[in-house]
Design a protein around this motif. Structure first.
Motif, PDB file in Angstrom:
ATOM      1  N   TYR A  61       0.827  -1.220   0.000  1.00 55.29           N
ATOM      2  CA  TYR A  61       0.000   0.000   0.000  1.00 55.29           C
ATOM      3  C   TYR A  61       0.858   1.265   0.000  1.00 55.29           C
ATOM      4  N   CYS A  66      -1.573   4.051  -6.637  1.00 57.38           N
ATOM      5  CA  CYS A  66      -2.984   3.722  -6.895  1.00 57.38           C
ATOM      6  C   CYS A  66      -3.634   4.595  -7.979  1.00 57.38           C
ATOM      7  N   CYS A 114      -1.156   4.285  -2.360  1.00 58.30           N
ATOM      8  CA  CYS A 114      -2.373   3.597  -1.883  1.00 58.30           C
ATOM      9  C   CYS A 114      -2.632   3.833  -0.393  1.00 58.30           C
ATOM     10  N   SER A 117      -3.096   1.534   4.347  1.00 53.95           N
ATOM     11  CA  SER A 117      -3.949   0.354   4.564  1.00 53.95           C
ATOM     12  C   SER A 117      -4.797   0.127   3.333  1.00 53.95           C
ATOM     13  N   PRO A 118      -5.462  -1.006   3.315  1.00 55.46           N
ATOM     14  CA  PRO A 118      -6.320  -1.264   2.150  1.00 55.46           C
ATOM     15  C   PRO A 118      -7.405  -0.197   1.971  1.00 55.46           C
ATOM     16  N   THR A 119      -7.720   0.479   3.036  1.00 60.40           N
ATOM     17  CA  THR A 119      -8.767   1.503   2.894  1.00 60.40           C
ATOM     18  C   THR A 119      -8.247   2.767   2.232  1.00 60.40           C
ATOM     19  N   GLY A 120      -6.943   2.848   2.042  1.00 60.45           N
ATOM     20  CA  GLY A 120      -6.362   4.030   1.417  1.00 60.45           C
ATOM     21  C   GLY A 120      -6.145   5.169   2.357  1.00 60.45           C
ATOM     22  N   ALA A 121      -6.183   4.883   3.639  1.00 58.66           N
ATOM     23  CA  ALA A 121      -5.997   5.960   4.606  1.00 58.66           C
ATOM     24  C   ALA A 121      -4.553   6.444   4.565  1.00 58.66           C
ATOM     25  N   TRP A 123      -3.063   8.414   2.482  1.00 55.49           N
ATOM     26  CA  TRP A 123      -2.383   8.418   1.181  1.00 55.49           C
ATOM     27  C   TRP A 123      -1.596   9.705   1.016  1.00 55.49           C
TER      28      TRP A 123
END
Length: 922
Positions: A61, A66, A114, A117-121, A123
Motif C-alpha cells: 500500500y 494507486c 495507496c 492500509s487497504p482503505t487508502g488511509a 495516502w
C-alpha cells in the motif's frame, strides 16, 4: 518448542510500530512530460513515459501507486495506472481529439499512493508535473477554392504575366496538409498556364476574331497531395484592341408623344483605355433646324399665340394665311409641309401690298415689330438692301417713312418722324451687326420702339444698336402711303411704279403692334421651343459634375473631373417634347467629347457620336360641329331668339379614358354667298361674351372670326352668343352661314357646319331639320376631372309622298291659317306683353329693338325652342327639341284640319314668337 507468551506480545508491538511509520514518503514523478496524440486516436505517447516511484516500496500500500489525477481546464484526457507496484501508467483521451479545433493541450498531473492500509488511509500525492500534449494532424480535408467562379478580361494581341490569380485553402490544421502546394489546369488544349501560386497566364497571343471567350477548369493540391473535390471554372473574355470612345448607346431612340422626358443613353459609358485623365468635357447638341421655325414650337395662329403669351391686344398680322378677307398673301410662296407653321418664302421676286384698311394708322412713339426670319448671305459682291417691311409714298415721291431691311448681314430699322415745329436732326436709322442675320437659321426678332430709343431682341436676348444715324423729319404731305412686305414700293420718281429692294429669305408671323411695347416675358414665351434636351433627376448628378444649357435647351455642355461622374451624367441626358401634338420625324443628335490628361491639353481622342431621336406621329384628333342646320322665322314678326344648338364634339373615346383638354385657336362664322349689307344686316357678338376667356373676335361683312387658345367649352359658349341682325326682314328670304373651327392653326380642322336661316312664310311647309355628324378620333394629353360627354341631336326623318294636288292645297291653307291665327294670337297677347317684354329685355339687352323698324335678330347658332327665359337644364332642352322635331315630322302626314293646328303649334314652338304691341295696327 514452547514459546514464551511475552515473545508473542513483543512481536505484536514490533509489527504495530512498523505499520505506523511505513507510509512516510510521497510518490515521485518527472517534473514535465511531452506527449503526442494523433487526431481521432485515444492513446498519448508520452516522453518520458508515465511512471511514479515511491520510496516506501516494497511496503504494501504505502509503496504502491494507486492513481494519477489530472488538473486543468477541462482537459479531455485521463490517466490510468497499469501496474501499482511498478507505478507504470498510461495517458488516454476521453473522446476524439480534433486538431482543427485545438492543436495543443497543457495540464497538471499528480501521482497518488495507496495509503497505509487497504482503505487508502493516509495516502500521499506527488508533486505537480506539467504535461504538454501536441495533436498530430491527419490529412482529412481537400482543398477548396475561395470563389465559385473566376472572371477576367484580356486584350487581344498581348502576352500577360498574370491574367488573374485563383486561390484555394485547406481546413487541415498542420502546415503539411493545410498548405496548397500545386494548381493544375484540367481543361486540355488551352493557351493558358498556371503556376504554384495560382497565377494564370496566356501562352500565346489571343485573337478576338478567332475566339472571344474561354472557359477553363482549374484544380488544386495540398502538400499531402490531396486534390480538391471540385474544380473551379475560370472565364476569360477577349476584347479587341481598346479604342477610346462612348460605348453602350443606340443610334436611334423612338419618342412617343405625351411621354414626357425620356432618357437618350441609359447604358452609355466612356471607354478611355485606362488612360489617366484630369477632366472630361462632353457637349450634346440637338439639331432641330429642319423642324418648323428651328424647333418644335406651338403652331397656333400668330394672334392666338400672342394672346396666349399675354401680349397686349391690337397687333396686326401682316402675313396671315390666305383667305377671302386676307387675300394679299395669296400670291406669295409658302413653304409647305411645315406642320401648320405658316412660312412665306421670298426669292427676290415676290412682295405684297398691305391693304389700307389693314395698315395701322396710329403708330406713335411706342410700337413693336416682330417677325420670324431665316436669312443667308446675300449674293453678289455688293449686296443690295433686302426689305422685310416698308412704308413708303404711294405716288409722286419716294420717301420711306419706316422700314426694316437687311444690308450686308446687318439689320437696319428706319424711322422717319413727321416734321413738327422746332424739329431738328433726330435718330432715324438703327443698325445691328449680328451673326444670326446670315446664318441660315430661324430666329425671332422683336424691335421695341420707345422713340428715340429702339431695342432689338433676337431669340429673347437684348441687343443695342451699334450705330445710330440722324436725319431730318419728313415734312407732312397729302400723299398716300403704301405698306409692303418683301420689298419696298417705289411709286414716285420713276416712270412705272414698281417694287424694289426685294427680300431673299423666309418670314413668318410678321406683326406690328401700335402703342404698346412687348415685354421680355412675352418675347420669351413667343419664341420658346417646346422640345429640347433635359436632365432627369438632377439631384443624382452629385457635386462632381458641371453642366450648362443654351437658352433654347438644344445644347448641353457637361464637365467632370472623373470618369464615373461623366458616365452618370450622360445616362441622365433626356429628350422632352411638351407639345400636345409634336411634329413627327427625326431629330439629329451630335455628341463631341474632349478628354484632358494631367499636364497635357488633350491626350485621348474620342470620336464624335451621331444619333437620332425619332418622334412618332401622334394620334390625330378631329373636331365635329353638330346642331340644327335649318332655322326659320316669319317676316311679319320682329322678335325671336333661338335656343342653344351648336355642339363641339370629340368622339370615339375609348372606354374608361378621361377627356383631355383640347384647345382650339379659332372658329370662323362665314357668310355663304353675298356679303352682308352693313346698311340693314350684321353679325355681332357682345364683348361680354368673351370676358373671362382667352378669346377675342374680329368682324367684317364676310363674317366673324373668334380666335385665341382656349377650351372647346369656351368656344362653344362664345359661338352660341353670335347674333344675326336684320333691319329689313321683308327683303330676306334666306341667309346661309358656315361654321368651322381649328386646332393648331389649321393643322386639325372641324367639319364645315352649314346653317340656313329662312323665311317661314315661304319655306315652313318644306322645313326639315337636319343634324350634322362626323365620326372623329381623339388624341389625349392632359387629364381633367370629368369624362367626355358627347351631346348629339337626333333627328327622325319621316318622309311621305302625298299627291301633288294635296301638297298645293295644304300649302295654301297653311299659309292662310298661319296669318289668321297669328293675328288672333297677336291681339290675345296685347294686354300682357308689356311686362313680359320688360323682363325679357333685362335678360337679353340685344332683344330691345326700335319698334318702328321691325328689326329681326336671329342667332343662327341656337335652336328654336328657347324662349326668353333661361333654361333650367340641358337635358330638358334636348327632350323638348326632340318633341318639337317629332311634332314637325308628324304634322306633314295629317289632314288639313290637323295641319291647321300643327301650324299654330309650329309657330309657337319654332319661334316662341312674341309681338310688340306698339306696332300692331288696330
Amino acid at each position: 518448542m514452547h514459546k514464551d507468551p511475552f515473545h508473542n506480545l513483543n512481536f505484536f508491538f514490533s509489527f504495530f510500530s512498523l505499520s505506523i511509520v511505513v507510509n512516510k514518503h510521497k510518490p515521485w514523478i518527472e517534473t514535465s512530460y511531452h506527449g503526442v496524440i494523433t487526431e481521432n486516436m485515444d492513446t498519448v505517447m508520452l516522453d518520458p513515459p508515465l511512471v511514479a516511484l515511491d520510496k516506501d516500496a516494497p511496503v504494501p500500500y504505502a509503496g504502491e501507486i494507486c492513481a494519477f489525477k489530472i488538473h486543468g481546464q477541462e482537459a479531455p484526457f485521463e490517466a490510468e495506472v497499469l501496474n501499482r507496484t511498478s507505478g507504470v501508467g498510461v495517458l488516454r483521451a476521453r473522446g476524439p481529439i480534433d486538431c482543427e479545433q485545438q492543436k495543443e493541450y497543457t495540464f497538471i498531473i499528480q501521482a497518488y499512493d495507496c495509503g497505509a492500509s487497504p482503505t487508502g488511509a493516509n495516502w500521499k500525492k506527488s508533486h505537480k508535473a506539467v504535461v504538454h500534449i501536441q495533436v498530430d494532424d491527419v490529412n482529412e480535408f481537400s482543398p477548396v477554392f475561395r470563389e465559385p467562379l473566376y472572371r477576367a478580361t484580356v486584350t487581344e494581341g498581348k502576352i500577360y504575366d498574370s491574367i488573374l490569380q485563383v486561390e484555394a485553402w485547406d481546413q487541415d490544421c498542420s502546415p503539411q496538409y493545410s498548405q496548397i502546394c500545386n494548381y493544375e489546369i484540367v481543361t486540355q488544349d488551352t493557351p493558358f498556364a498556371i503556376d504554384r501560386n495560382g497565377n494564370i497566364r496566356n501562352t500565346e497571343r489571343l485573337s478576338y476574331d478567332k475566339q472571344q471567350h474561354y472557359k477553363i477548369m482549374v484544380t488544386a493540391y495540398d502538400c499531402g497531395q490531396k486534390r480538391a473535390m471540385e474544380s473551379v471554372p475560370v472565364h476569360i473574355d477577349v476584347k479587341p484592341v481598346c479604342k477610346p470612345g462612348w460605348q453602350g448607346w443606340n443610334k436611334r431612340m423612338d419618342y412617343e408623344p405625351g411621354t414626357g422626358s425620356k432618357q437618350l443613353f441609359p447604358k452609355m459609358h466612356l471607354e478611355t483605355c485606362d488612360g489617366p485623365l484630369s477632366s472630361v468635357r462632353a457637349m450634346v447638341e440637338l439639331q432641330t433646324s429642319h423642324i418648323g421655325k428651328g424647333c418644335d414650337r406651338e403652331t397656333y395662329s400668330e394672334k392666338s399665340l400672342q394672346k396666349l403669351c399675354g401680349a397686349a391686344s391690337g397687333s396686326t398680322d401682316l402675313l396671315p394665311a390666305p383667305s377671302v378677307s386676307t387675300n394679299w398673301t395669296a400670291s406669295l410662296l409658302t413653304d409647305s409641309g411645315r406642320d401648320s407653321d405658316l412660312i412665306f418664302r421670298f426669292d427676290g421676286r415676290q412682295a405684297a401690298n398691305i391693304p389700307e384698311w389693314v395698315v395701322p394708322q396710329n403708330l406713335t412713339d411706342q410700337f413693336t415689330i416682330a417677325t420670324w426670319m431665316k436669312h443667308g448671305p446675300s449674293p453678289g459682291l455688293r449686296a443690295e438692301k433686302e426689305t422685310l417691311l416698308c412704308n413708303s409714298d404711294k405716288t409722286e415721291m419716294n420717301r420711306h417713312h419706316y422700314s426694316l431691311y437687311v444690308h450686308n448681314c446687318r439689320l437696319v430699322f428706319l424711322l422717319r418722324r413727321d416734321f413738327i415745329q422746332l424739329d431738328s436732326f433726330r435718330p432715324a436709322e438703327f443698325h445691328w451687326r449680328l451673326e444670326q442675320i446670315c446664318d441660315k437659321e430661324w430666329h425671332y426678332y422683336v424691335i421695341n420702339v420707345e422713340f428715340p430709343s429702339v431695342t432689338l431682341f433676337v431669340d429673347g436676348v437684348t441687343y443695342e444698336p451699334y450705330l445710330v444715324t440722324d436725319d431730318w423729319p419728313i415734312h407732312p404731305s397729302e400723299i398716300d402711303v403704301q405698306l409692303t412686305v418683301g420689298a419696298c414700293w417705289q411709286g414716285g420718281e420713276v416712270t412705272t411704279p414698281r417694287f424694289t429692294q426685294y427680300f431673299r429669305g423666309s418670314l413668318s408671323g410678321l406683326t406690328i403692334r401700335p402703342g404698346k411695347i412687348a415685354t421680355q416675358k412675352v418675347i420669351s414665351c413667343l419664341q420658346a421651343c417646346k422640345e429640347g434636351l433635359d436632365i432627369s433627376s438632377l439631384e443624382s448628378l452629385g457635386k462632381g459634375i458641371k453642366f450648362h444649357f443654351n437658352p433654347a435647351q438644344s445644347v448641353l455642355v457637361m464637365e467632370a473631373d472623373d470618369l464615373e461622374s461623366i458616365n452618370t451624367a450622360m445616362t441622365k441626358v433626356s429628350y422632352i417634347n411638351s407639345r400636345q401634338f409634336p411634329t413627327p420625324g427625326l431629330r439629329k443628335l451630335h455628341i463631341t467629347t474632349t478628354v484632358q490628361c494631367f499636364g497635357e491639353d488633350t491626350c485621348i481622342s474620342i470620336p464624335d457620336i451621331k444619333a437620332m431621336v425619332m418622334v412618332l406621329p401622334p394620334s390625330e384628333p378631329r373636331i365635329t360641329i353638330a346642331g340644327v342646320d335649318q332655322l326659320f322665322f316669319i317676316s311679319v314678326l320682329f322678335h325671336l331668339k333661338f335656343n342653344k344648338s351648336v355642339r363641339l364634339l370629340l368622339l370615339n373615346v375609348e372606354p374608361g379614358v378621361l377627356e383631355l383638354m383640347h384647345n382650339l385657336d379659332y372658329c370662323d362664322v362665314l357668310v355663304i354667298g353675298e356679303e352682308l349689307d352693313p346698311e340693314w344686316e350684321s353679325l355681332e357678338i357682345h364683348h361680354s361674351s368673351l370676358l373671362g376667356k382667352h378669346l377675342d373676335a374680329t368682324n367684317s361683312t364676310s363674317g366673324i372670326s373668334i380666335y385665341g387658345v382656349d377650351s372647346m367649352v369656351h368656344y362653344e359658349q362664345a359661338i352660341r352668343q353670335v347674333r344675326y341682325h336684320n333691319w329689313k326682314p321683308g327683303g330676306l328670304s334666306e341667309r346661309r352661314f358656315r361654321l368651322s373651327c381649328s386646332e393648331l392653326n389649321g393643322r386639325y380642322t372641324s367639319n364645315e357646319f352649314n346653317l340656313e336661316v329662312r323665311d317661314c312664310l315661304h319655306t315652313c311647309s318644306e322645313a326639315v331639320e337636319h343634324v350634322n355628324h362626323m365620326a372623329v378620333q381623339s388624341q389625349y394629353m392632359r387629364p381633367v376631372h370629368h369624362p367626355l360627354v358627347v351631346h348629339t341631336v337626333n333627328s327622325d326623318h319621316i318622309s311621305g309622298t302625298p299627291p301633288a294636288a294635296t301638297v298645293v292645297i295644304v300649302m295654301c291653307i297653311a299659309a292662310l291659317v298661319v296669318i289668321v291665327v297669328l293675328g288672333i294670337y297677336r291681339i290675345h297677347t296685347t294686354h300682357q306683353d308689356g311686362s313680359k317684354e320688360d323682363e325679357e329685355g333685362r335678360k337679353d339687352p340685344e332683344m330691345d329693338w326700335d319698334d318702328s323698324n321691325l328689326n329681326i335678330t336671329v342667332n343662327p347658332m341656337e335652336t328654336a325652342e328657347e324662349v326668353m327665359e333661361e333654361e333650367p337644364d340641358e337635358e330638358e332642352d334636348e327632350d323638348e327639341e326632340d318633341d318639337e322635331l317629332a311634332d314637325l315630322s308628324s304634322a306633314e302626314s295629317e289632314d288639313s284640319d290637323e295641319e291647321e293646328e300643327t301650324n299654330i303649334q309650329k309657330g309657337k314652338v319654332k319661334g316662341k314668337l312674341e309681338w310688340d304691341p306698339s306696332t300692331l295696327p288696330y
